[in-house]
Motif scaffolding. Structure first.
Motif, PDB file in Angstrom:
ATOM      1  N   LYS A   1       4.043  -2.408  -5.346  1.00 39.88           N
ATOM      2  CA  LYS A   1       3.406  -3.434  -4.526  1.00 39.88           C
ATOM      3  C   LYS A   1       3.088  -4.674  -5.364  1.00 39.88           C
ATOM      4  N   ASP A   2       3.391  -5.847  -4.817  1.00 39.72           N
ATOM      5  CA  ASP A   2       3.132  -7.150  -5.456  1.00 39.72           C
ATOM      6  C   ASP A   2       4.070  -7.443  -6.638  1.00 39.72           C
ATOM      7  N   THR A   3       5.125  -6.646  -6.821  1.00 41.88           N
ATOM      8  CA  THR A   3       6.076  -6.945  -7.905  1.00 41.88           C
ATOM      9  C   THR A   3       7.200  -7.855  -7.434  1.00 41.88           C
TER      10      THR A   3
ATOM     11  N   ILE B   1       1.784   0.958   4.404  1.00 40.77           N
ATOM     12  CA  ILE B   1       1.191  -0.312   4.845  1.00 40.77           C
ATOM     13  C   ILE B   1      -0.091  -0.035   5.617  1.00 40.77           C
TER      14      ILE B   1
ATOM     15  N   ASP C   1      -3.083   0.324   3.357  1.00 47.71           N
ATOM     16  CA  ASP C   1      -3.276  -0.749   2.383  1.00 47.71           C
ATOM     17  C   ASP C   1      -4.602  -1.453   2.685  1.00 47.71           C
TER      18      ASP C   1
ATOM     19  N   LEU D   1       8.490  -4.667   0.415  1.00 45.11           N
ATOM     20  CA  LEU D   1       7.091  -4.764  -0.010  1.00 45.11           C
ATOM     21  C   LEU D   1       6.390  -5.990   0.553  1.00 45.11           C
ATOM     22  N   ASP D   2       7.142  -6.964   1.006  1.00 49.19           N
ATOM     23  CA  ASP D   2       6.594  -8.242   1.453  1.00 49.19           C
ATOM     24  C   ASP D   2       6.556  -8.297   2.985  1.00 49.19           C
TER      25      ASP D   2
ATOM     26  N   LYS E   1      -5.618  -4.193   1.928  1.00 48.53           N
ATOM     27  CA  LYS E   1      -5.413  -5.609   2.210  1.00 48.53           C
ATOM     28  C   LYS E   1      -5.400  -5.868   3.716  1.00 48.53           C
TER      29      LYS E   1
ATOM     30  N   TYR F   1       5.241   2.729  -2.878  1.00 47.93           N
ATOM     31  CA  TYR F   1       4.614   1.485  -2.418  1.00 47.93           C
ATOM     32  C   TYR F   1       3.512   1.055  -3.380  1.00 47.93           C
ATOM     33  N   LYS F   2       2.661   1.996  -3.757  1.00 54.80           N
ATOM     34  CA  LYS F   2       1.557   1.676  -4.670  1.00 54.80           C
ATOM     35  C   LYS F   2       2.074   1.225  -6.035  1.00 54.80           C
TER      36      LYS F   2
END
Length: 505
Positions: A67-69, A409, A412, A86-87, A414, A63-64
């Motif tokens: 993430k965001d790819t 998650i 995270d 991931l989204d 965020k 995940y790390k």
């Protein structure tokens, strides 16, 4: 000599074809410009699993890394390609909005040859829908109230045993003792049997419960084959459950059913609710064109699920909760004060309503499951090709496995500030309203969430309330800080016991 040459030529040809196939197979995501860690030819992206890395570590690192790819990354479960979500919007689609295309979990099940794999957790398609419709009403608040006194009775014995142990030693290994508590709860509510685990650490139910989580009919290699090639495994009539475990649970349930039916015994427990479905309440079949009862094999499978899932997840959660409360004594005192205040309002009687009024205790449990997500990844399988909305190049192909990294998650930043810090205030009503439901997946989400969530929460609250009312916990020299996770378990578990100092309040 000519024959030897032909054989060598054939072997070289086959190896060449296999090499080309493997190269194409393992470059599926790369050729589509979808991020994916380079897979191992045998283990896929599970390199080091059960030897040098825990499942928790695998999910967290993946995940790390990605993430965001994009909305998902490629992921190989051994040789089987899948997608690692991931989204958050895509996760919501898979679990809720487009659930009908992701109803299956994709695990191996073969209820015809291996009846204990006919559990609700593993069932697919119409079989899952059929069983979910049956089982859901057995976990309503009303049904939980019927089973509440049984859990309280076991809880009181638990406190008595704990106190006796404390007279002998100040440091208690809570992980094992909590498992014995939940085994006795599940044994009473599921089988109507006093398993005597609290008094006997070598009780048969406890041993069978533990082995059923880690032992497989054909070992690790057979389990990997079942996962990678489920249709082929079914054609070979392969089983998951070891023969002695299958025999134990089939025999135990059969004897319990025969005794209850012969003597017309009712206990208002989970067994009674399933017996009603077996004997009295007709329900629609998988084809929705006739009425039928639950079969005996279906009944045994659901009892098996209730037993295995109920004891391990709840005892693990309580163990982690006590560990964190021992490290954060100010939070522990806050919980204890709430328990005391609520019991004052109910004349010192621990009722179903009193447990529900312990809101901060519930926040502690939810935060524990965030920090230590017992089932760290949710699994789904795609039924038809699925184009990710807004990402036409990202297609989840039919039959691909889908992985949702719930534990990652939950850590995270965020979604949870200072995510590695134990903070029950993450679950105040105000904080919960601010987050999307898919930001917290300890019990799953959507139509296939945890059907036994209410029961699990009830026994966990009762166990913790009784312990914290009577005992104070603190860390000591034997407490492992930080905890090390087991590399053998798919579920999150500690490598060794959880040792805490305890004293009477």
């Amino acid at each position: 000599m000519l024959i030897v040459s032909y054989v060598l030529y054939l072997i070289i040809t086959l190896l060449t074809v296999l090499g080309f196939w493997l190269k194409k197979h393992f470059s599926y995501f790369e050729s589509r410009r979808i991020p994916c860690e380079k897979p191992n030819i045998f283990l896929g992206n599970l390199g080091g699993v059960q030897t040098t890395r825990s499942f928790q570590e695998i999910w967290m690192n993946y995940y790390k890394k990605f993430k965001d790819t994009g909305p998902f990354a490629g992921f190989y479960w051994f040789q089987r390609p899948g997608v690692f979500l991931l989204d958050m919007e895509l996760i919501k689609n898979v679990l809720i909005k487009d659930f009908n295309n992701f109803t299956n979990r994709g695990f191996y099940t073969n209820k015809k040859d291996d009846p204990l794999t006919g559990i609700l957790f593993l069932l697919e398609g119409h079989s899952w829908k059929f069983m979910r419709t049956k089982i859901s009403p057995t976990f309503t608040s009303g049904k939980m109230k019927f089973m509440f006194p049984t859990v309280i009775s076991v809880g009181q014995e638990f406190v008595k045993v704990f106190g006796e142990m404390l007279q002998q030693q100040a440091v208690i290994e809570v992980k094992e003792l909590l498992a014995r508590f939940t085994i006795d709860v599940i044994g009473n509510c599921g089988f109507g049997i006093d398993c005597c685990s609290l008094r006997d650490p070598k009780a048969e139910f406890l041993i069978m419960g533990r082995k059923s989580l880690v032992e497989f009919r054909y070992g690790r290699i057979g389990s990997a084959f079942n996962s990678a090639f489920p249709n082929l495994a079914r054609k070979f009539h392969m089983k998951i459950t070891p023969a002695y475990i299958e025999e134990f649970f089939m025999r135990t349930v059969r004897e319990t059913v025969e005794y209850r039916e012969k003597h017309n015994i009712r206990r208002n427990d989970f067994m009674d609710l399933l017996l009603d479905l077996k004997n009295n309440k007709l329900v629609k079949s998988e084809n929705d064109d006739e009425l039928r009862n639950l079969t005996f094999d279906e009944l045994v499978a659901q009892i098996f699920l209730f037993f295995v899932a109920g004891f391990e997840t709840s005892s693990t959660t309580m163990g982690f909760a006590l560990y964190e409360l021992a490290k954060h004594e100010e939070i522990q005192e806050r919980v204890r004060k709430e328990i005391s205040d609520v019991l004052d309002n109910y004349k010192q009687e621990l009722t179903y309503e009193a447990i529900k009024d312990m809101t901060f205790l519930n926040q502690v449990i939810l935060e524990t499951l965030r920090l230590y997500t017992v089932i760290p990844v949710l699994n789904r399988q795609c039924l038809n090709d699925y184009v990710v909305p807004g990402h036409p190049n990202y297609v989840i192909k039919k039959d691909m496995l889908v992985y949702i990294p719930a534990g990652a998650i939950h850590r995270d930043p965020k979604y949870y500030p200072n995510p590695d810090v134990f903070n029950p205030d993450n679950f105040t009503p105000e904080k919960v309203k601010e987050r999307e439901s898919v930001h917290y997946l300890a019990f799953g989400d959507g139509p296939r969430n945890c059907v036994g969530m209410r029961f699990g929460q009830m026994q966990t609250r009762i166990g913790l309330a009784l312990l914290l009312k009577n005992f104070r916990f603190s860390v000591c020299s034997e407490t492992q800080i930080p905890l090390k996770y087991s590399k053998k378990h798919f579920l999150l578990a500690t490598e060794s016991g959880i040792y805490l100092k305890a004293e009477r309040v």
